[in-house]
Structure formats: C-alpha cells, structure tokens
Motif scaffolding. Structure first.
Motif, PDB file in Angstrom:
ATOM      1  N   GLN A   1     -19.736   1.284   7.165  1.00  0.00           N
ATOM      2  CA  GLN A   1     -19.185   2.346   6.334  1.00  0.00           C
ATOM      3  C   GLN A   1     -20.066   3.594   6.342  1.00  0.00           C
ATOM      4  O   GLN A   1     -19.782   4.581   5.660  1.00  0.00           O
ATOM      5  CB  GLN A   1     -19.023   1.858   4.890  1.00  0.00           C
ATOM      6  CG  GLN A   1     -18.014   0.726   4.722  1.00  0.00           C
ATOM      7  CD  GLN A   1     -18.041   0.134   3.321  1.00  0.00           C
ATOM      8  OE1 GLN A   1     -18.464   0.794   2.368  1.00  0.00           O
ATOM      9  NE2 GLN A   1     -17.578  -1.111   3.192  1.00  0.00           N
TER      10      GLN A   1
ATOM     11  N   ASP B   1     -15.437   4.977 -10.458  1.00  0.00           N
ATOM     12  CA  ASP B   1     -14.103   4.987  -9.853  1.00  0.00           C
ATOM     13  C   ASP B   1     -13.851   3.645  -9.176  1.00  0.00           C
ATOM     14  O   ASP B   1     -14.750   2.805  -9.046  1.00  0.00           O
ATOM     15  CB  ASP B   1     -13.946   6.159  -8.883  1.00  0.00           C
ATOM     16  CG  ASP B   1     -14.937   6.114  -7.717  1.00  0.00           C
ATOM     17  OD1 ASP B   1     -15.284   5.005  -7.265  1.00  0.00           O
ATOM     18  OD2 ASP B   1     -15.379   7.186  -7.262  1.00  0.00           O
ATOM     19  N   GLN B   2     -12.603   3.429  -8.727  1.00  0.00           N
ATOM     20  CA  GLN B   2     -12.208   2.129  -8.191  1.00  0.00           C
ATOM     21  C   GLN B   2     -13.057   1.731  -6.990  1.00  0.00           C
ATOM     22  O   GLN B   2     -13.487   0.575  -6.878  1.00  0.00           O
ATOM     23  CB  GLN B   2     -10.736   2.159  -7.790  1.00  0.00           C
ATOM     24  CG  GLN B   2     -10.182   0.789  -7.384  1.00  0.00           C
ATOM     25  CD  GLN B   2     -10.111  -0.181  -8.550  1.00  0.00           C
ATOM     26  OE1 GLN B   2      -9.559   0.125  -9.591  1.00  0.00           O
ATOM     27  NE2 GLN B   2     -10.705  -1.375  -8.377  1.00  0.00           N
ATOM     28  N   GLU B   3     -13.325   2.671  -6.111  1.00  0.00           N
ATOM     29  CA  GLU B   3     -14.104   2.359  -4.907  1.00  0.00           C
ATOM     30  C   GLU B   3     -15.522   1.916  -5.267  1.00  0.00           C
ATOM     31  O   GLU B   3     -16.040   0.929  -4.731  1.00  0.00           O
ATOM     32  CB  GLU B   3     -14.148   3.586  -3.988  1.00  0.00           C
ATOM     33  CG  GLU B   3     -14.892   3.319  -2.681  1.00  0.00           C
ATOM     34  CD  GLU B   3     -14.922   4.546  -1.772  1.00  0.00           C
ATOM     35  OE1 GLU B   3     -15.598   4.480  -0.725  1.00  0.00           O
ATOM     36  OE2 GLU B   3     -14.276   5.559  -2.105  1.00  0.00           O
ATOM     37  N   ALA B   4     -16.167   2.655  -6.190  1.00  0.00           N
ATOM     38  CA  ALA B   4     -17.530   2.326  -6.588  1.00  0.00           C
ATOM     39  C   ALA B   4     -17.575   0.981  -7.323  1.00  0.00           C
ATOM     40  O   ALA B   4     -18.504   0.181  -7.142  1.00  0.00           O
ATOM     41  CB  ALA B   4     -18.105   3.428  -7.460  1.00  0.00           C
TER      42      ALA B   4
ATOM     43  N   ASP C   1     -15.433  -1.561  -6.964  1.00  0.00           N
ATOM     44  CA  ASP C   1     -15.212  -2.625  -5.986  1.00  0.00           C
ATOM     45  C   ASP C   1     -16.473  -2.903  -5.180  1.00  0.00           C
ATOM     46  O   ASP C   1     -16.800  -4.057  -4.882  1.00  0.00           O
ATOM     47  CB  ASP C   1     -14.066  -2.244  -5.046  1.00  0.00           C
ATOM     48  CG  ASP C   1     -12.703  -2.314  -5.731  1.00  0.00           C
ATOM     49  OD1 ASP C   1     -12.617  -2.949  -6.813  1.00  0.00           O
ATOM     50  OD2 ASP C   1     -11.741  -1.732  -5.187  1.00  0.00           O
ATOM     51  N   PHE C   2     -17.198  -1.842  -4.838  1.00  0.00           N
ATOM     52  CA  PHE C   2     -18.451  -2.008  -4.092  1.00  0.00           C
ATOM     53  C   PHE C   2     -19.449  -2.809  -4.934  1.00  0.00           C
ATOM     54  O   PHE C   2     -20.119  -3.734  -4.441  1.00  0.00           O
ATOM     55  CB  PHE C   2     -19.036  -0.639  -3.730  1.00  0.00           C
ATOM     56  CG  PHE C   2     -20.300  -0.717  -2.906  1.00  0.00           C
ATOM     57  CD1 PHE C   2     -20.234  -0.714  -1.523  1.00  0.00           C
ATOM     58  CD2 PHE C   2     -21.547  -0.798  -3.505  1.00  0.00           C
ATOM     59  CE1 PHE C   2     -21.390  -0.787  -0.751  1.00  0.00           C
ATOM     60  CE2 PHE C   2     -22.706  -0.881  -2.747  1.00  0.00           C
ATOM     61  CZ  PHE C   2     -22.623  -0.868  -1.363  1.00  0.00           C
TER      62      PHE C   2
END
Length: 490
Positions: free
Chosen positions: A25, A89-92, A94-95
C-alpha cells in the motif's frame, strides 16, 4: 508443545503477510521516528481535554464492532486508549483492527478524558503503526516452567511483569543514589582496571585470560580495592567505584560469576567511622527507594531505622563456640582434629577446607551467620581472614573489620585498612603459605600495590557492598538472577 510451535509459526506467518500488505500500500511499517508531546506517565497527570501525542507497545485490545479500547505501555506506566469509527475514518479504523496486533508499537494522537469508572483515557483521533512485532507476546509469564525464558528473554519479563519492572527501575535508582550520596559526602568517582596482572583485593578464584599484544597472562578483577587505595596514596581524599567484578566460583541463588559492587575509601577514617557512615547510607537509600526504613523479607520485618545496629564480637563469639583459643592455631589438620573432638563438625564436613582461614570462615558461616536475621554488625575478625586489613593495636592476631549481616546474608565488608608496608608484605607471604596448603582463593603478592604503600598512605577505612544482594533484600527477590538484567545462563 508441537501444537504451540505450530500456532506460533502460523502467527508469525500471518504477521509477515500483514507487513507485505502494508508495504504494497506504499506505507512504511518500521517508522523512522514519532514526535511525542508527553510520556505516558506525564500524560496521565494532565487535565481532561488536553491534546496529546503518546506512544508505547500495545499490550491489550478489546474491539466491540465500531468502538473499542486498547492499552499501551512503556517501562514506567500504561494508559487506556479508546478507538472508534466516530474519530477515525473507515479506512483508518479498518487498518487499526486488521493490521495492528498485540505487541506492536503505536503512536496515538488524541484528547484526554476520564471514563465513567474514572480511568484516564486518550480518545484517539489518529493511530499510527510505528513498528510491528513478528512474534506475539506470551499470554502467561509465571511459574517454574518460565524461569529459563525469564532470564534469557528479560525483555518479555519486563513487558509482562510489573514486579520485574519495579526491581530494575529500583536498580537504576540505586546507582543514581550511590553517586549522589557519596558525591555529597566528598567522595570522587574513579575507574580502575578490570583487566589486571595480579589476583588481589579479595579471597576468590579468578578468571584468567591471555593478552595477545603483550603476550601476558592476565586476570579479570575480583575487587577494585588495591587500585582505589593507590588513588588515596596519590592524594585523593575519598574515592569510590561502582565496579563490575568477576569470580570464577559456584553459582547459586546468591552468587554469580559476574556481579556489581560499590567500594569506597576515606582517608583518616577508621572502621567505626565507616559503621556510622554505612548506617546513614542504608537508611537514606531505603527512604529513597521505598519511602521507609523497614523491609519485609520472607515474612520477617527487618528494621534498618535503629540509631545503632546490633553487634556481635566475631573473635569472642567464635572462642565460645570452639572452646579454645583458635587464633593460636597454625596447622590446619591439628585444627580440624580439635573441632572434631569438640563435636562441632565431622572430618567429612571439613574435608574441602585446606587453610586455617578457610576452616574458620566455614565454622563462622554455619554457627553464626546462618542464625542472624536483623541487621547486625560483626566486628573484630581474625587477621588470617583478610590480609589487607589493619591489625588491632591491642592484639595483632585481630583485625579492625566489620560486616553487616542480615537474614544470613553479608551485605557489606569494611575495615580499617592496613597501610604498614612491612606488615602488608608479611600478610601477602602468609597468603602464599595458604596457597601451598591447597587454598586456591588466596591473593598474589602484588608488587605494584606494595610499591605504592611503601611511598606512604594515610590512615584509611574502606567498604565494599554487593549491589545485587542488596537489591535482593530490598525487593524480596529469591535469586540474584532476579535483580540482574541479563544473567549468564548455561
């Protein structure tokens, strides 16, 4: 065991795969740095609403859908962090859930608040992976089965065990206190050689090594004594050294071949001055480390706050035990026969002890030392035991020595130093006789040290204190390995 190994292998593979995914990534897994605004310990003292950037190892996590808590810690403290989808946020988020594992180092930016239960917590606005652990932390770290790992992998012990953290924080504070207290009392810290050319300063078996460049046999230091006295001869009024020493002897719960001691020497003192100074030293040390002058060891409350410790006259008490004037003995075999005739010990029990000094020391340890609990000063020792100590003016067979013994353990040894070069040479020659009798813990005749004494030394009193045993006592630890960060193992 096979299942545990397989589980560990699978966990390592999973974490390796996560590293690959993160790198694909375009992110860095092992960060260069993280700018903290506060340590965890400092952050816990701040007011609610304060914005902070803290970092540590994640040691616990609980995720409940879109919200949860983790705990990060460093050596000194720990703090709870709340992590939720409302702040990340959703991405952070999930990470955080999928790529960060227990044992990883993380950096957190957020705001301090207290939960309903009063727990200081950081509300995370950002969670950053700083360094990924390939291996998981142990779930449990206690019991006999873990002793080997505890000593070999001390870092796991420090991560998992609050008691271990306190012991080694205490060890660091001890070293700082020694330098501060001695410095405030006029002592200067010096450094003396670890690699030496004469076995001197204590009765012990040395480690030997070969110096290739000089093509010379050397030994590792068993004590810094003779060099510190040379500093006194050179004009230092009071000196000390925190010294790593090495003795090639047996290993047990109170002995390691590599150990640390502090030795200090003061011009114009005698051993009574050192008794007063040590009593003040140990009281102030305990106040610094524990806030009180008592210690509980194996269920016994030890009182170091007395104005004066109890005293035992070594020579007089040993005379009572032997029932004859043991100071007059010169032949080890005759001495053993008298001891056996008195019914004190058998020949088999005495077999390993070859010289007068070894025999006397053995009887003392069995008949006196083992029975002492409270801090006790033993004084007036036989001259044969310590070649470097000053002879008593009233009886040269006795030396002006004292030891502090607690719970059967010797905390320190101190004496009025022998500065008479004629007597000193004779004492070293007596050591050579003991060596010929089979005593392999005798000292060499150190001509460099003799030369310094012949140039003149003032009256001196010196003291040596083993720091490892002292820490065992203060923190009620069963083994010397529990107070040494990385003890040598088989």
């Amino acid at each position: 065991m096979e299942n545990n190994t397989q589980t560990l292998s699978n966990e390592v593979d999973i974490r390796r795969e996560k590293i690959k995914n993160i790198e694909q990534q375009g992110q860095v897994v092992y960060k260069e740095k993280f700018d903290r605004t506060h340590t965890i310990e400092d952050a816990r003292e701040l007011a609610e609403g304060t914005r902070v950037r803290v970092a540590g190892r994640m040691v616990f996590r609980r995720v409940m859908g879109k919200f949860g808590f983790m705990q990060i810690r460093d050596l000194m403290s720990k703090i709870q962090v709340s992590v939720g989808i409302n702040e990340l946020d959703q991405e952070a988020y999930d990470f955080y859930k999928k790529m960060i594992d227990i044992g990883d180092f993380v950096g957190v930016e957020g705001e301090l608040y207290k939960t309903q239960t009063g727990e200081v917590t950081v509300k995370a606005f950002k969670v950053e992976l700083l360094s990924k652990a390939l291996r998981p932390l142990p779930e449990k770290f206690h019991g006999l089965t873990d002793l080997e790992a505890k000593y070999r992998q001390r870092y796991l012990d420090l991560i998992s065990n609050e008691e271990a953290r306190q012991v080694f924080i205490g060890r660091s504070k001890l070293l700082g206190f020694i330098r501060k207290y001695l410095g405030e009392n006029g002592f200067l810290e010096v450094e003396t050689p670890i690699l030496q050319t004469a076995v001197c300063g204590a009765s012990a078996r040395p480690f030997f090594t070969h110096h290739n460049a000089l093509d010379k046999e050397c030994n590792l230091r068993i004590a810094p004594e003779t060099y510190l006295k040379q500093c006194i001869a050179g004009g230092f009024d009071r000196v000390f050294e925190v010294a790593k020493c090495f003795r090639n002897e047996g290993m047990d719960t109170q002995h390691l071949q590599e150990f640390t001691q502090v030795e200090w020497y003061a011009s114009y003192w005698n051993f009574e001055d050192n008794i007063k100074f040590f009593q003040g030293f140990i009281k102030n040390l305990l106040l610094e480390l524990t806030g009180k002058t008592t210690i509980e060891k194996d269920g016994v409350v030890l009182d170091f706050g007395k104005e004066n410790f109890d005293r035992i006259n070594y020579v007089e008490t040993m005379r009572e035990i032997f029932g004859f004037d043991f100071l007059a003995e010169t032949d080890p075999e005759t001495f053993k026969q008298k001891i056996v005739d008195k019914g004190l010990f058998t020949f088999a029990e005495l077999e390993d002890y070859k010289s007068i000094s070894q025999i006397v020391d053995f009887v003392y340890k069995k008949k006196i030392r083992e029975n002492i609990q409270q801090p006790t000063i033993l004084y007036n020792y036989p001259a044969a035991l310590i070649p470097l100590a000053r002879r008593n003016d009233g009886d040269e067979r006795i030396i002006d020595v004292f030891q502090v013994v607690v719970m059967g353990t010797e905390l320190c040894k101190a004496y009025s130093e022998l500065v008479n070069p004629i007597q000193q040479r004779k004492a070293f020659e007596d050591q050579l006789v003991a060596k010929q009798q089979g005593d392999d813990e005798t000292m060499d005749l150190d001509e460099s040290f003799m030369l310094s004494m012949e140039h003149g030394m003032p009256p001196i009193s010196g003291l040596g204190c083993g720091l490892d045993r002292l820490l065992m006592l203060i923190y009620n630890q069963p083994s010397i390995r529990d107070v040494v960060l990385f003890p040598l193992m088989k």
